[in-house]
Scaffold this active site. Structure first.
Site, PDB file in Angstrom:
ATOM      1  N   ASP A  79       0.865  -1.171   0.000  1.00 30.84           N
ATOM      2  CA  ASP A  79       0.000   0.000   0.000  1.00 30.84           C
ATOM      3  C   ASP A  79       0.908   1.229   0.000  1.00 30.84           C
ATOM      4  O   ASP A  79       2.125   1.131   0.167  1.00 30.84           O
ATOM      5  CB  ASP A  79      -0.964   0.001   1.186  1.00 30.84           C
ATOM      6  CG  ASP A  79      -2.164   0.908   0.931  1.00 30.84           C
ATOM      7  OD1 ASP A  79      -2.145   1.673  -0.053  1.00 30.84           O
ATOM      8  OD2 ASP A  79      -3.124   0.869   1.711  1.00 30.84           O
TER       9      ASP A  79
HETATM   10  C1  BGC Z   1      -4.849   3.475   0.048  1.00 38.03           C
HETATM   11  C2  BGC Z   1      -5.123   2.445  -1.016  1.00 38.03           C
HETATM   12  C3  BGC Z   1      -4.981   3.068  -2.385  1.00 38.03           C
HETATM   13  C4  BGC Z   1      -3.605   3.699  -2.507  1.00 38.03           C
HETATM   14  C5  BGC Z   1      -3.348   4.329  -3.853  1.00 38.03           C
HETATM   15  C6  BGC Z   1      -3.560   4.223  -0.193  1.00 38.03           C
HETATM   16  O1  BGC Z   1      -3.404   5.273   0.689  1.00 38.03           O
HETATM   17  O2  BGC Z   1      -4.815   2.843   1.312  1.00 38.03           O
HETATM   18  O3  BGC Z   1      -6.399   1.887  -0.835  1.00 38.03           O
HETATM   19  O4  BGC Z   1      -5.198   2.096  -3.369  1.00 38.03           O
HETATM   20  O5  BGC Z   1      -3.479   4.702  -1.522  1.00 38.03           O
HETATM   21  O6  BGC Z   1      -4.088   5.459  -4.039  1.00 38.03           O
END
Ligand code: BGC
Length: 730
Positions: free
Chosen positions: A288
């Site tokens: 993530d």
């Molecule tokens: C979130 C994810 C997301 C990623 C990319 C993160 O902060 O937890 O769910 O896919 O950002 O935007």
């Protein structure tokens, strides 16, 4: 030619072929694994490392993930988070990678396509209240098409974190509190995005997230510790992921949280032992955003290099935006702390997904004009259908709804949500635009004509009551008040937890004020989470939960209020009596003293239970019929129940099949959803719903090792208030 001559000439012939023939990895018809291995064999360590790197391109719209806008793209980069809807930009950037890098490896463009790209559908939590799996799948296919034609190959969706604490803002992004529901919807979403063929013209790769246990963040606060016991891991959080992997999800995202102390982004057990070795997932895992760097503040890595080592060796193949792999992997490989074999395995996985997507053969997308990509009438109609089926009629005293059923009505549409189109889109609204959305007021005006008046009454929060008088005036001149209350879009989603589940005080006061006009009130609630409606629901005759219904929200609401559509949504998450009652999910384990142990200052039981939802017709359930009252481990039982539509309008009824295992070697939940089915029933008609019980699937439970146990004994099958009992015998 004699044998000797052939042998002597063979290497030369081979070389001649090699000079003319394109390398195997460029051959469209060669098997993907052969192409991957051929390419891998040609790559330097630097080129390999760069395939594990994901950077961003375009302006970031997520306030939680702020970074400098990337302008120059290293052509060796593995992937980009791509935030533009323009296929031309994508092609330009892609050309850099394909034409200017030594091996011409295409970039993989990812984006958060969560509930639509430009056509914005209801938020996933709402979608799950439709219990219409085909519609959910179809909405993902529409999103995939719009995304693909805009240059996106890969979405960071579906989120299948079983979420039971409505304070957690991300409850909006998943499919509710039930593991089976998340598994079924998650698999459907994967199929919708990926289509029958990942290389299809309108297919994009899915990403199961956030693996795993993220929704258990302590106290519903985001990014917090999560104490995930092995039993909870396997019983609650893993089933949707296993189903998503079986559905063919190309990728998985490792979460921010930790699993009883071992962060999900550095967890060899979940990432490698289970995901890859046990379940056979052969795509790749992306971290993530920043979750590799987070290993340092989480206290398991002393510095970034250590974090790199831990995440990479645990099984995270791609580094989302930290650039930690780019900075530290080469040295770790050089020092022998990361083996070439592990590096190859990671790159192999990334390349495999790129080949499967057809990126090597068709790296560019067709540059169609906006109107050929976006908002096609059929797609918008699908958004309206899904919004209609997602809305849940929570209360309907004295059959106040539908409105068109009685005499002509003058409607007063009041409240801060009446014209708030942004709120209708919810969080993670892709490239959706508020101007595409039909507001609640506009939808009602279009359906009910000139009889509709409006007053805002107050803002979403704050203390300004100056609009109350106008609201009361408008209410007193109407026959019925439609009071539109709820949350702003930004009040749910990532890093948007709330300590209270109540409506802001100003909105509760507006409800009381409007009630004083003495007119029947239809309360319409738009929010990204279950709300505590204990104080406002009694002020209203009818309550409709519309969630964040997407661009067709206003029209869908009008469909429901007018009776053009019969509501069929059922809650996929319990509505508690306030945050103090959290968690309030239905499938808790059997308590030591049933019926005891509640709070002294709150009634027992939730405000609205899981699966609650009313309709404009009445369904009568027969008794459950079983094909046998005994089943062996390898046998099956067919259960069925007849449902009669005893009212005078057609409706869609969802039957929920729950199993209880009252005595087992470990305490089992009070009941667990094992199957659901939604079907249309004409007025006066009956339908027989069936459920084939397969013991290994429906009567077993996992132990702390994840392996399923099937124990003989008595089971109860429940549908509404009907119960049937049968035994599993050896
Ligand atoms: C979130 C994810 C997301 C990623 C990319 C993160 O902060 O937890 O769910 O896919 O950002 O935007």
């Amino acid at each position: 030619m004699n044998k000797f001559l052939i042998t002597a000439l063979f290497p030369a012939l081979l070389l001649a072929c090699a000079v003319d023939a394109p390398p195997v990895y460029k051959e469209r018809d060669a098997p993907i694994e052969a192409r991957v291995e051929d390419l891998l064999a040609r790559m330097t360590v630097e080129e390999k490392v760069m395939q594990t790197v994901q950077r961003t391109y375009g302006k970031n719209m997520n306030p939680n993930n702020v970074e400098r806008e990337t302008r120059a793209v290293d052509p060796l980069t593995g992937s980009l988070i791509y935030r533009s809807p323009s296929p031309a930009y994508r092609n330009r950037v892609q050309r850099e990678a394909v034409e200017r890098s030594r091996l011409g490896i295409p970039l993989l463009f990812g984006f958060d396509v969560i509930h639509g790209f430009r056509v914005i559908f209801p938020v996933p939590l709402a979608q799950s209240c439709s219990w219409n799996v085909d519609l959910v799948r179809a909405s993902c296919a529409v999103a995939a098409r719009e995304a693909k034609l805009s240059g996106v190959d890969w979405t960071f969706s579906p989120m299948i974190d079983v979420a039971r604490d409505a304070r957690w803002g991300r409850v909006v992004e998943g499919y509710g509190e039930d593991p089976h529901a998340n598994a079924v919807y998650g698999a459907a979403a994967v199929r919708g995005y990926q289509g029958d063929d990942l290389a299809g013209d309108h297919s994009i790769a899915a990403c199961l997230k956030h693996y795993v246990g993220y929704s258990l963040s302590d106290g519903g606060r985001d990014y917090h510790y999560s104490d995930v016991s092995p039993q909870a891991l396997w019983e609650t959080f893993m089933p949707p992921y296993e189903a998503g992997v079986r559905a063919g999800a190309a990728t998985v995202m490792s979460a921010f949280n930790d699993i009883s102390g071992v962060p999900a982004s550095a967890n060899p057990y979940t990432l490698t032992t289970v995901l890859k070795q046990r379940w056979g997932h052969d795509g790749f895992v992306v971290s993530d955003w920043g979750s590799i760097q987070n290993l340092v503040p989480q206290g398991v890595a002393a510095d970034e290099r250590e974090a790199c080592l831990q995440a990479f060796t645990a099984g995270v193949e791609m580094d989302m935006v930290d650039d930690i792999y780019a900075r530290h992997l080469p040295a770790l490989v050089e020092e022998g702390r990361v083996s070439i074999a592990r590096l190859d395995e990671a790159v192999r996985r990334v390349l495999r997904v790129k080949f499967r997507l057809g990126l090597f053969d068709r790296p560019y997308v067709e540059e169609l004009p906006d109107d050929e990509r976006f908002l096609r009438p059929g797609d918008v109609a699908l958004a309206r259908r899904l919004a209609v089926e997602s809305m849940v009629l929570l209360e309907n005293k004295d059959d106040l709804l539908p409105l068109a059923a009685g005499a002509a009505r003058r409607l007063a549409v009041i409240g801060p949500l009446a014209r708030d189109s942004v709120a209708l889109l919810g969080s993670w609204a892709g490239h959706g635009e508020a101007s595409d959305a039909c507001s609640l007021l506009d939808g009602l005006r279009a359906r009910f004509g000139g009889e509709v008046t409006h007053a805002r009454g107050c803002d979403h929060d704050g203390e300004d009551t100056t609009g109350f008088a106008a609201a009361r005036r408008v209410a007193s001149r109407a026959d019925v008040v439609v009071l539109c209350l709820g949350e702003r879009a930004a009040w749910s989603g990532e890093n948007a937890s709330r300590a209270s589940l109540a409506l802001p005080a100003i909105q509760e006061r507006l409800a009381a004020e409007v009630r004083r006009a003495g007119k029947p009130v239809v309360l319409v609630v738009s929010a990204g989470r279950p709300l505590d409606l204990a104080r406002v629901a009694p002020l209203a005759g009818a309550v409709v939960m519309i969630w964040q219904p997407g661009i067709e929200g206003g029209r869908a609401l009008a469909d429901i209020l007018s009776g053009d559509e019969n509501p069929s949504g059922r809650l996929s998450i319990t509505f508690p009596r306030g945050a103090a009652q959290q968690p309030a999910y239905y499938n808790q384990r059997q308590p030591a003293r049933p019926g005891s142990g509640g709070y002294q200052d709150l009634p027992a039981g939730p405000l609205y239970p899981f699966a609650h939802g009313l309709s404009y017709t009445r369904y009568e359930y027969g008794e459950i019929a079983l094909s046998s009252d005994r089943v062996t481990r390898d046998g099956t039982i067919t259960a069925s129940v007849e449902v009669r539509n005893a009212g005078d309008r057609p409706g869609d009824e969802t039957v929920f099949w729950f199993v209880s295992d009252p005595v087992a070697s470990i305490s089992r939940p009070v009941k667990e959803l094992k199957h659901f089915e939604k079907r249309g029933i004409p007025a006066g008609g009956t339908r027989r719903y069936t459920f084939e019980i397969v013991p290994s699937r429906d009567l077993s439970f996992p132990g702390p090792d994840g392996l399923r146990r099937l124990e003989p004994g008595v089971f109860h099958l429940r549908v509404k208030d009907r119960v049937a009992t049968f035994s599993l015998v050896d």
